[in-house]
Enzyme design. Structure first.
Site, PDB file in Angstrom:
ATOM      1  N   ASP A  67      51.849 112.139  21.027  1.00  0.00           N
ATOM      2  CA  ASP A  67      50.498 111.704  21.388  1.00  0.00           C
ATOM      3  C   ASP A  67      50.498 110.800  22.617  1.00  0.00           C
ATOM      4  OD1 ASP A  67      49.127 113.099  19.449  1.00  0.00           O
ATOM      5  OD2 ASP A  67      49.292 111.499  17.961  1.00  0.00           O
ATOM      6  N   ASN A 141      41.914 106.181  24.711  1.00  0.00           N
ATOM      7  CA  ASN A 141      41.872 105.717  23.322  1.00  0.00           C
ATOM      8  C   ASN A 141      41.046 104.440  23.185  1.00  0.00           C
ATOM      9  OD1 ASN A 141      43.110 107.526  21.635  1.00  0.00           O
ATOM     10  ND2 ASN A 141      45.066 106.462  21.533  1.00  0.00           N
ATOM     11  N   GLU A 142      41.586 103.316  23.663  1.00  0.00           N
ATOM     12  CA  GLU A 142      40.911 102.049  23.464  1.00  0.00           C
ATOM     13  C   GLU A 142      41.422 100.995  24.427  1.00  0.00           C
ATOM     14  OE1 GLU A 142      44.553 101.975  22.101  1.00  0.00           O
ATOM     15  OE2 GLU A 142      43.378 102.724  20.402  1.00  0.00           O
ATOM     16  N   ASP A 171      41.864  88.212  15.326  1.00  0.00           N
ATOM     17  CA  ASP A 171      43.098  88.530  16.048  1.00  0.00           C
ATOM     18  C   ASP A 171      42.798  89.319  17.309  1.00  0.00           C
ATOM     19  OD1 ASP A 171      44.641  87.230  14.217  1.00  0.00           O
ATOM     20  OD2 ASP A 171      45.682  89.002  13.472  1.00  0.00           O
ATOM     21  N   GLN A 240      49.373 100.284  26.496  1.00  0.00           N
ATOM     22  CA  GLN A 240      50.275  99.880  27.567  1.00  0.00           C
ATOM     23  C   GLN A 240      50.631  98.391  27.436  1.00  0.00           C
ATOM     24  OE1 GLN A 240      51.635 102.197  29.779  1.00  0.00           O
ATOM     25  NE2 GLN A 240      50.676 103.440  28.191  1.00  0.00           N
TER      26      GLN A 240
END
Length: 289
Positions: A67, A141-142, A171, A240
């Site tokens: 993925d 993704n995000e 968090d 990343q």
């Protein structure tokens, strides 16, 4: 299946640079295509293909890996409008279309145009410090704004189109696409969103006495997340390495005008069949792909 698509003539094969079997499978795919009479087949580790793709040397990218490989391929191909076919060499492969043992049976469908293109929304994330834009990224993704190494919640203020949404003591805060709804956002209790939707998802990570419900927004929305913390906060895009944030830094997120095109052979109900099967797996316990 929808009517046949244009027949691709030029192929790029990009593989995960550190998977031991990836070059061997890539070479086998290349030889298969060349035996079918295709003269333009570029084969290389995925990071080495960017210039070839930007030069217009391929109609399709075949991505071999997991993925993570598919995410990286999407980032490269989306602005170039090049569709991506994923062949899974990893353990999870939720975004991939073809298993390693079935590509010889699936590739003829691609060559005959018997496929459909699944378009997936992307986001743009910008890091602002005052009036200065320090960086801008495409997001499949995000984007996550969260605490750093100090194990204490951070204070984050979120707005939507300039209107206050909530102040989170948590968090972190995830701003995700529908694709990302089955990634980190799912792990923290967010909703599962079909991949063809165009919506923006906000969900908190371990909120403390803060809003603990996910929020789904229309694609025209502009989300800002402002850091209001006396200790380290960071941001990360699509998993990343994190980038440090200072107090009062802003992360702005909005829809990207590009979309990622994934090549699909399965019928359009595949997502609902696969989600049940994959929910029984634990991708967090698997190797990074």
């Amino acid at each position: 299946m929808s009517s046949p698509h244009p027949l691709p003539q030029r192929f790029a094969i990009g593989y995960h640079p550190t998977m031991a079997e990836a070059p061997l499978v890539a070479e086998a795919v290349q030889q298969f295509l060349e035996r079918q009479g295709y003269a333009v087949v570029i084969c290389a580790p995925l990071p080495s293909l960017r210039q070839h793709l930007q030069a217009g040397q391929a109609d399709v990218l075949i991505a071999l890996g997991g993925d993570g490989t598919m995410l990286r391929a999407g980032h490269v191909c989306a602005p170039l409008h090049i569709p991506v076919l994923g062949i899974n060499l990893g353990r999870f492969g939720f975004l991939m279309e073809v298993r390693q043992d079935e590509w010889p049976r699936r590739l003829p469908l691609l060559l005959s145009g018997q496929y459909w293109l699944e378009e997936r929304m992307m986001l743009t994330a910008s890091h602002l410090r005052g009036e200065q834009v320090l960086g801008e990224w495409s997001v499949l993704n995000e984007v996550v704004v969260c605490r750093g190494q100090i194990v204490r919640p951070v204070r984050l203020t979120a707005t939507v189109d300039g209107y206050p949404l909530s102040t989170y003591i948590a968090d972190g805060l995830i701003v995700a696409t529908p694709t990302g709804s089955t990634a980190y956002a799912l792990a923290v209790g967010g909703p599962i969103m079909p991949p063809e939707l165009r919506s923006i998802l906000i969900v908190a990570v371990a909120p403390h006495l803060s809003m603990d419900r996910a929020v789904i927004l229309p694609p025209e929305s502009v989300v800002t997340v402002t850091v209001q913390s006396s200790h380290q906060a960071v941001m990360s895009v699509d998993g990343q390495p994190p980038l440090p944030l200072e107090n009062d830094d802003v992360v702005r997120v909005q829809a990207n005008h590009n979309t990622v095109q994934f090549i699909r052979f399965q019928d359009r109900g595949y997502f609902y069949r696969n989600i049940n099967a994959y929910m029984e797996l634990n991708p967090a316990a698997m190797d990074n792909e």
